[in-house]
Design a protein around this motif. Structure first.
Motif, PDB file in Angstrom:
ATOM      1  N   MET C   1       0.834  -1.199   0.000  1.00 23.79           N
ATOM      2  CA  MET C   1       0.000   0.000   0.000  1.00 23.79           C
ATOM      3  C   MET C   1       0.875   1.257   0.000  1.00 23.79           C
ATOM      4  O   MET C   1       1.943   1.298   0.573  1.00 23.79           O
ATOM      5  N   SER C   2       0.377   2.291  -0.684  1.00 17.93           N
ATOM      6  CA  SER C   2       1.146   3.532  -0.774  1.00 17.93           C
ATOM      7  C   SER C   2       1.252   4.204   0.587  1.00 17.93           C
ATOM      8  O   SER C   2       0.469   3.932   1.491  1.00 17.93           O
ATOM      9  N   PHE C   3       2.214   5.106   0.683  1.00 15.78           N
ATOM     10  CA  PHE C   3       2.491   5.722   1.972  1.00 15.78           C
ATOM     11  C   PHE C   3       1.392   6.712   2.370  1.00 15.78           C
ATOM     12  O   PHE C   3       0.914   6.708   3.493  1.00 15.78           O
ATOM     13  N   VAL C   4       1.007   7.554   1.409  1.00 13.81           N
ATOM     14  CA  VAL C   4      -0.093   8.490   1.667  1.00 13.81           C
ATOM     15  C   VAL C   4      -1.207   8.169   0.681  1.00 13.81           C
ATOM     16  O   VAL C   4      -0.967   8.086  -0.517  1.00 13.81           O
ATOM     17  N   VAL C   5      -2.405   7.948   1.205  1.00 13.74           N
ATOM     18  CA  VAL C   5      -3.527   7.637   0.323  1.00 13.74           C
ATOM     19  C   VAL C   5      -4.693   8.561   0.653  1.00 13.74           C
ATOM     20  O   VAL C   5      -5.124   8.646   1.804  1.00 13.74           O
TER      21      VAL C   5
END
Lengths: 301, 316, 272
Positions: C1-5
């Motif tokens: 999962m990306s760091f900032v979503v």
């Protein structure tokens, strides 16, 4: 200190004779009030040192019975007016400064809260201020004074008179502080340094007191000075009306009230000298306040 | 043959402060030809706005034009009062909100300006105002609208109409598009350029944006710390900058493409000196990678009417 | 999962008159949809840029990502933690806050004019209890100042003694004082001159490399974006109209709005 001496503010001060003279007068008066015990030739409130025979001595003239002479003459009880004025000045200044201090703390806090928190609290505080503004502040002060005296037992009335005086003037002058501080707080709280403080999780009080307060104090200083003149006059008015400082601890206003009894019987000095002192004090505080306002106001520069 | 409209000779604008006299514009000489767009570019505090204000006579105390001459159509103009200059020169400011009176319709403001400067009847003035609005691409029927009814870009168009209404010979545009979005900026600049070309009006365009400059002006003057650093045809200055400051400015402006990604931008070290702390010699020498002894001691002259730099003289 | 979503991020502003005025004038509420279902994600250690003109909602999104504004709908997660999680304890909130910091647009309003630079830098260390003891804090402040290209003696000066570019460096140092992982840069160079802008952009880049920072870059300036961002989202009136990596966006923009933005950006070229 070095920073202050090099600042534009200090430079403007050295370029304004009006500011220097008025500050000098204020400082001299404050000093003579503080050191009244040492400067005054007599203690006007020590009944033992009073000689009724000295009553109504005109200024700079020898008394016809005792041969003593007084710089500014004496009142009906033979009290040296110069000493009485020094001690009266002390009472007037003390009441004025304390009242302004009270008004300032109250007004600044309420203004900060109204400006920063906003919402219904803001509405409540500012409507309260609006209502109070519709009455002359001297009326408010008299109202508070009357209520307080009604609540106090008679034996405490004399003793607490000065405290009640401070309270009543202080509570009637907070509005200007609150309005100004609220206005500048609303400007400051939109600035990004406040956002930065919120980002590190500071709470409202920390932001208000540590970040916003130092940035809204400039105009507060100006208002405090101008309010000081108002408070001194308010105190004199109340005392003149007989609802202020008692005869045992007379302020300039009390002295003026005493003096006006003798104005038409020819003893003009009993009224004139306290009145002149009051005038000089209020005028120089006011002039200095005006100068401060003009100098610190960036729009006029 | 180009004809000179405006000539500045050794213009100097000074401010008296308690820390001494500051030169906001220092010995500036340049000419503006008829019908040309001269761009003045520089960082904030370089003296470019001050130059514009000096030409139109809008410098307020403690500042004043302390030296030099301003010639307009072969006449000394620096002694003329501001009103007289207003007939020949008009100004477009950065913020269209503050240059229009919010309480009066744009039509009133246009008509008033026209009546003040031209011998026409009120009806004629109104007609001119409507024509003026149409020219800047605003429906003439909106003549009775108030400034707040327009968007920022539209407002700046109104300001341009206002500036051109009196048929001035010179328009000074001080950062006219800085407050606008990019998409609107291009339209406003094109409009200004087109209208001035049509009428043969000269323009002094003051901006900090090299891109705006490149796309709009015929000639460029680069200012640094109140002094003229370089002046010349836009194409020449941009393709072959002579002054190290111009070279640095060009190199540090990022371009709109993906090529520059990942690489470091060129940067000029340090910042422009404050006017009360100018170094001796060339004002740019502490930031200049090619500075030598002479640059630190004596101020370079304008070399062959192009750049004020010792390097250029050494080369020739 | 990306760091900032950011997922389906929405924000409406209530621009209506006060209730009583509304009732008297019979006008309905006026709502402004500043941000409308915006989705994006940022990988750790990269720069994501949101580009848009005034009124596009880019600053609103920045304020929501740092937690200064609450989203009307949708969510923001950072390293798997939901920013709007109401059940989070205060220490947990503080731990999350420390990881996200911001560099602001105005070099003048973003530093408290009454505070010395040293105190400005020490405040986050105290608030997050990162470094105990004033001596250690001073040393850390000096170190931060050197990291952003100022000298340790600057700690005892006030903000007004610095130029715009230097203040922006101080602002960056303050953000670094929290030892963040994500920094939101809200138009950090739009108030600066070109030659100084390059210095600040280069500084941000080298800090990213050194500390593996993740940037969300908010700007209206496509030229700045092209040198800074790995990925670009184009915002128009609260809607994310296009998202591409930097190369793709400039070489093959898909939307007309993006094309218009690119073509109207002033360029230094000599054929006008």
């Amino acid at each position: 200190m070095q920073r202050f001496l090099q600042s534009d503010f200090f430079y403007a001060f050295t370029r304004s004779p009006l500011a220097m003279v008025s500050l000098l007068v204020v400082v001299l008066m404050v000093l003579s009030a503080v050191f009244a015990n040492f400067i005054a030739p007599t203690n006007p409130f020590d009944p033992a040192s009073l000689n009724l025979m000295n009553g109504f001595t005109p200024p700079m003239e020898a008394n016809m019975f005792t041969g003593e002479s007084f710089l500014l003459g004496t009142d009906d009880q033979g009290r040296d007016l110069f000493s009485a004025i020094l001690f009266g000045l002390r009472v007037s200044l003390f009441v004025g400064i304390m009242a302004v201090g009270l008004a300032m703390v109250l007004g600044v806090l309420l203004g900060l809260i109204a400006g920063y928190v906003g919402g219904w609290l803001d509405t409540l505080i500012m409507r309260l201020a609006d209502i109070q503004m519709t009455f002359p502040s001297i009326l408010i002060a008299m109202l508070i004074f009357g209520v307080a005296r009604g609540l106090l037992p008679p034996e405490l009335r004399e003793e607490m008179a000065i405290t009640v005086l401070i309270l009543s003037i202080g509570l009637s002058e907070w509005v200007n502080f609150a309005r100004t501080v609220r206005g500048s707080t609303m400007v400051e709280k939109e600035k990004e340094y406040v956002a930065a403080a919120r980002l590190i999780g500071l709470n409202r009080w920390q932001i208000m007191l540590r970040h916003i307060l130092p940035n809204v104090l400039g105009p507060v200083l100006v208002i405090a000075t101008i309010t000081l003149a108002l408070a001194i006059i308010a105190e004199a008015t109340l005392s003149f009306l007989g609802v202020g400082a008692p005869r045992t601890e007379p302020s300039l206003g009390t002295l003026i009230r005493i003096g006006q009894d003798f104005l038409f019987s020819g003893e003009w000095w009993i009224l004139l000298f306290p009145a002149l002192t009051l005038l000089a004090l209020a005028l120089s505080v006011n002039l200095f306040g005006d100068w401060l306002r003009d100098t610190l106001n960036p729009r006029l520069r | 043959m180009t004809e000179t409209l405006l000539e500045l000779k050794g213009l100097e604008v000074t401010f008296k402060t308690r820390r001494g006299v500051l030169k906001a514009v220092d010995d500036l000489s340049l000419t503006v030809n008829k019908g040309e767009i001269l761009g003045i570019v520089g960082e904030s505090g370089a003296g470019k706005s001050m130059t514009g204000a000096a030409i139109i006579g809008l410098i307020d105390p403690p500042g004043r034009v302390s030296k030099g001459e301003i010639w307009f159509e072969q006449e000394r103009m620096d002694e003329h009062p501001q009103q007289l200059r207003g007939k020949q020169i008009s100004m477009v400011f950065q913020d269209p909100l503050t240059s229009l009176n919010p309480l009066r319709t744009v039509g009133d403001q246009l008509v008033e300006t026209i009546l003040a400067h031209m011998y026409v009847t009120k009806a004629q003035a109104r007609q001119r105002a409507q024509d003026g609005l149409a020219e800047v691409g605003i429906d003439p029927d909106r003549i009775n609208a108030y400034p707040h009814a327009f968007s920022g870009g539209m407002r700046q168009r109104v300001v341009i109409a206002l500036a051109l209404a009196t048929e001035p010979k010179l328009v000074i545009a001080d950062e006219p598009t800085t407050a606008l979005d990019v998409s609107v900026q291009a339209q406003v600049l094109d409009l200004l350029k087109k209208l001035c070309r049509e009428r043969g009006t000269s323009v002094i365009l003051i901006t900090h944006d090299m891109g705006v400059m490149a796309q709009t002006s015929d000639r460029i003057a680069v200012m640094y710390a109140g002094r003229l650093a370089e002046i010349g045809d836009t194409r020449e200055v941009l393709s072959n900058p002579q002054h190290p400051y111009t070279q640095g400015l060009m190199a540090s402006t990022p371009s709109v493409d993906a090529k520059s990604f990942g690489s470091e931008l060129f940067q000029i070290p340090g910042a422009m000196p404050k006017l009360d702390a100018l170094p001796p010699g060339c004002a740019f020498n502490p930031r200049c990678s090619q500075a030598h002894e002479r640059c630190r001691t004596s101020r370079p002259p304008m070399v062959s009417g192009r750049a004020a730099c010792w390097l250029m003289e050494d080369a020739s | 999962m990306s760091f900032v979503v950011a997922k389906d991020l929405c924000r409406t502003f209530d621009l209506s008159d006060p209730w009583i005025v509304r009732k008297l004038t019979m006008r309905p509420k006026r709502l402004l949809q500043a941000v409308d279902r915006v989705n994006f994600s940022i990988e750790r250690g990269t720069t994501y840029a949101l580009v848009g003109e005034s009124g596009s909602g880019k600053s609103t999104i920045a304020n929501m990502v740092v937690g200064l504004l609450k989203p009307s709908a949708g969510s923001i997660t950072i390293d798997g933690q939901n920013l709007g999680d109401a059940s989070m304890s205060r220490p947990d909130q503080q731990r999350l806050r420390r990881r996200i910091q911001m560099v602001f647009q105005s070099p003048y309003a973003s530093l408290n004019p009454r505070w010395k630079v040293g105190d400005i830098l020490c405040e986050p260390m105290r608030a997050f209890k990162l470094i105990e003891g004033s001596e250690a804090q001073r040393r850390r402040a000096a170190e931060l100042l050197e990291q952003v290209g100022l000298s340790d003696s600057d700690a005892s000066k006030y903000p007004h003694e610095f130029s715009g570019g230097q203040r922006q460096r101080i602002s960056i140092a303050r953000a670094l004082a929290s030892q963040p992982e994500v920094i939101i840069c809200d138009e950090p160079t739009s108030a600066l001159d070109v030659s100084v802008q390059a210095q600040v952009l280069n500084l941000l880049k080298s800090l990213q490399k050194e500390f593996g920072l993740t940037y969300l870059f908010i700007t209206h300036d496509l030229a700045v974006v092209s040198t800074m961002a790995n990925k670009i989202g184009v915002l128009n009136q609260g809607v994310l109209v296009e998202e591409q990596d930097t190369e793709g966006l400039f070489s093959t923009p898909r939307e007309d709005y993006t094309k218009m933005l690119i073509s109207s950006a002033p360029k230094i070229e000599f054929g006008s």
